[in-house]
Enzyme design. Structure first.
Site, PDB file in Angstrom:
ATOM      1  N   TRP A   1       0.107  12.709   6.144  1.00 55.37           N
ATOM      2  CA  TRP A   1      -0.686  11.513   6.438  1.00 55.37           C
ATOM      3  C   TRP A   1      -1.330  10.962   5.170  1.00 55.37           C
ATOM      4  O   TRP A   1      -1.476   9.748   5.025  1.00 55.37           O
ATOM      5  CB  TRP A   1      -1.762  11.859   7.468  1.00 55.37           C
ATOM      6  CG  TRP A   1      -2.729  10.731   7.729  1.00 55.37           C
ATOM      7  CD1 TRP A   1      -2.558   9.674   8.578  1.00 55.37           C
ATOM      8  CD2 TRP A   1      -4.024  10.543   7.135  1.00 55.37           C
ATOM      9  NE1 TRP A   1      -3.665   8.851   8.546  1.00 55.37           N
ATOM     10  CE2 TRP A   1      -4.580   9.377   7.667  1.00 55.37           C
ATOM     11  CE3 TRP A   1      -4.770  11.278   6.204  1.00 55.37           C
ATOM     12  CZ2 TRP A   1      -5.835   8.906   7.298  1.00 55.37           C
ATOM     13  CZ3 TRP A   1      -6.022  10.819   5.832  1.00 55.37           C
ATOM     14  CH2 TRP A   1      -6.535   9.643   6.382  1.00 55.37           C
ATOM     15  N   HIS A   2      -1.705  11.850   4.250  1.00 55.43           N
ATOM     16  CA  HIS A   2      -2.391  11.396   3.049  1.00 55.43           C
ATOM     17  C   HIS A   2      -1.475  10.628   2.105  1.00 55.43           C
ATOM     18  O   HIS A   2      -1.968   9.806   1.322  1.00 55.43           O
ATOM     19  CB  HIS A   2      -3.006  12.586   2.311  1.00 55.43           C
ATOM     20  CG  HIS A   2      -4.291  13.061   2.909  1.00 55.43           C
ATOM     21  ND1 HIS A   2      -4.352  13.990   3.926  1.00 55.43           N
ATOM     22  CD2 HIS A   2      -5.581  12.730   2.640  1.00 55.43           C
ATOM     23  CE1 HIS A   2      -5.616  14.212   4.248  1.00 55.43           C
ATOM     24  NE2 HIS A   2      -6.380  13.471   3.484  1.00 55.43           N
ATOM     25  N   GLY A   3      -0.196  10.882   2.132  1.00 60.57           N
ATOM     26  CA  GLY A   3       0.682  10.171   1.222  1.00 60.57           C
ATOM     27  C   GLY A   3       2.133  10.526   1.433  1.00 60.57           C
ATOM     28  O   GLY A   3       2.466  11.608   1.903  1.00 60.57           O
TER      29      GLY A   3
ATOM     30  N   GLY B   1      -1.046  16.674   8.488  1.00 59.25           N
ATOM     31  CA  GLY B   1      -2.228  16.116   7.852  1.00 59.25           C
ATOM     32  C   GLY B   1      -1.999  15.834   6.375  1.00 59.25           C
ATOM     33  O   GLY B   1      -2.474  14.831   5.840  1.00 59.25           O
TER      34      GLY B   1
ATOM     35  N   PHE C   1      -4.840   5.874   0.471  1.00 60.08           N
ATOM     36  CA  PHE C   1      -4.274   6.696   1.541  1.00 60.08           C
ATOM     37  C   PHE C   1      -4.273   5.959   2.860  1.00 60.08           C
ATOM     38  O   PHE C   1      -3.655   6.376   3.795  1.00 60.08           O
ATOM     39  CB  PHE C   1      -5.066   8.004   1.679  1.00 60.08           C
ATOM     40  CG  PHE C   1      -5.153   8.776   0.377  1.00 60.08           C
ATOM     41  CD1 PHE C   1      -4.026   9.001  -0.382  1.00 60.08           C
ATOM     42  CD2 PHE C   1      -6.368   9.268  -0.079  1.00 60.08           C
ATOM     43  CE1 PHE C   1      -4.092   9.698  -1.566  1.00 60.08           C
ATOM     44  CE2 PHE C   1      -6.436   9.975  -1.277  1.00 60.08           C
ATOM     45  CZ  PHE C   1      -5.306  10.185  -2.020  1.00 60.08           C
TER      46      PHE C   1
END
Length: 483
Positions: free
Chosen positions: A327-329, A324, A483
């Site tokens: 996934w943001h960056g 997770g 993002f």
């Protein structure tokens, strides 16, 4: 087009509403779908026309793959699902993670002077990729439902959620498009609630988040330049970013939910006062709720969930949060942020499982325990946001070192404005004590004094936010567009 911009509020939205209401009033359901689809594609192309081809190709592939998965027998269905998910992840990885992986590989091989050309990240690619992975998984479970390519394309591209969520299941949205004309009373209530949420979200963004950004950017800019701010300044910067991110993203989510409601589509809420949480388990049930739901349903449970005993459960929880974070960056700072929250969730579950017998019995003791747990959770979340915001490990450690006593004796730059602390305290009070947008929307749907009070509050927010949006020379993008 930004939701808070004059071109969106003054031109795009009124024009689409007139077309949509006209088509709905005439009972032209398919024309309404097509109009909303074309408007959503125009909205996306406004940002970058060349990335529209990426979005359309992704939609076409996933619609075809979903149909093929549903029609395939058991073993073939699993193979097609694997191929479909892999194709989506490859598309996301090609744009979002190629540079990150290449830079790390070159660093390991000690190759200098070579750099891959950067590719512009299509807006919303993380969100529409996750949305469609969920769709393929639902098709493999026999939950595809009945819909054609127009409804599916509209589900993916519907402009209120296209760029930054909420992450919606197709089974939540497509049936709402397929319903007939709304009764006049229902449409009027949808309009009232939708405009209220739109106004509240705009106020969060324009009045709170954009002003908090000035404080956060100044302090994080010092750290990025290698300077060492005073501990008080760093706490101001970290707290300002804590509330900036919340009001920016929850403001976007309120506007998205409100815009969808105006068109008669109900989105699930995405935030529920997360800074009231007394542990990380509760925090993640209140923060970015549709992403938490996605991670639970399509990553944590497929990994095994809580089956296999506590160790397996904690492993799956940690891996879920680690991915997770990624996934943001595409940066190690996001990986560290995810890992810290994974570890924090494990500790929270352990404390929950052992706290019952240790909890104090008196009311005063319970209240003190709640306050201590809230403070520890809030400080942990604020500290870990530093990794989320910092541009490098060095900048993050510079900030965290200063937060916990390793800052400079004198500020290297001019101190922050005198109202920084007042703005942060106001943001804290609103985030923790004020009724959130979900409560206001519920009050508006029910008659009585609460509904009238909510209506008055929403009306005041509407006047302030829309006036600000229409007169602001430059509307700043929402943070989660990155993002």
């Amino acid at each position: 087009m930004i939701f808070t911009s004059a071109v969106f509020l003054g031109r795009f939205l009124p024009a689409i509403l007139l077309i949509d209401w006209g088509a709905e009033s005439a009972g032209l359901r398919r024309l309404r779908w097509l109009a909303l689809l074309l408007a959503s594609l125009f909205f996306y192309a406004w940002w970058r026309l060349d990335h529209l081809a990426v979005l359309l190709a992704s939609i076409a592939f996933n619609y075809w793959m979903g149909h093929a998965i549903e029609a395939a027998p058991g073993p073939a269905r699993r193979v097609l699902l694997t191929l479909g998910v892999a194709a989506n992840l490859l598309l996301l990885g090609a744009f979002k993670y190629t540079g990150f992986l290449a830079a790390n590989a070159l660093s390991l091989l000690r190759i200098e002077g070579f750099q891959l050309p950067e590719m512009a990240l299509p807006l919303g690619i993380s969100f529409f990729t996750f949305t469609q992975i969920a769709y393929l998984a639902d098709c493999a479970r026999g939950q595809r439902g009945r819909h054609g390519p127009i409804e599916y394309a509209l589900f993916v591209t519907f402009f209120p959620h296209l760029l930054a969520g909420p992450i919606i299941h197709h089974s939540e949205m497509i049936p709402q498009f397929q319903t007939g004309r709304r009764p006049l009373g229902v449409a009027a209530q949808d309009l009232a609630v939708g405009l209220a949420l739109l106004a509240i979200g705009a106020a969060k963004k324009l009045v709170l988040a954009d002003n908090l950004a000035l404080i956060a950017d100044a302090v994080f800019g010092m750290a990025a330049d290698g300077e060492a701010p005073k501990p008080k300044q760093v706490w101001h910067g970290a707290l300002a970013y804590t509330f900036q991110l919340y009001f920016d993203f929850s403001g976007y989510s309120d506007m998205a939910v409100g815009l969808a409601r105006i068109f008669g589509v109900r989105f699930p809420p995405n935030f529920d006062s997360p800074y009231r949480a007394i542990d990380l388990v509760e925090f993640w049930r209140r923060w970015h709720m549709t992403l938490s739901r996605w991670l639970r349903d399509y990553l944590y449970i497929p990994l095994g969930g809580n089956r296999g005993g506590p160790l397996a459960r904690y492993r799956n929880l940690f891996v879920t949060m680690l991915l997770g974070g990624l996934w943001h960056g595409a940066a190690w700072t996001f990986v560290i942020w995810g890992a810290l929250h994974g570890l924090g969730l494990i500790v929270s579950h352990l404390v929950r499982s052992h706290l019952g017998p240790l909890a104090p019995r008196g009311r005063a003791g319970r209240l003190l325990l709640v306050l201590v747990c809230w403070l520890l959770t809030f400080v942990f979340v604020t500290t870990t946001w530093v990794f989320f915001r910092a541009t490098s490990f060095d900048a993050a450690w510079q900030m965290i070192g200063a937060m916990y006593g390793a800052g400079a004796a004198d500020p290297p730059r001019a101190p922050l404005s005198d109202n920084a602390q007042d703005l942060i305290l106001a943001a804290l009070a609103i985030a923790v004590l004020a009724p959130n947008s979900n409560a206001i929307a519920r009050a508006l749907e029910n008659p009585g004094r609460a509904g009238l009070a909510a209506g008055a509050l929403a009306g005041a927010a509407a006047l302030a936010a829309i006036a600000t949006g229409l007169t602001a020379p430059n509307a700043s993008p929402f943070l989660y567009f990155n993002f």
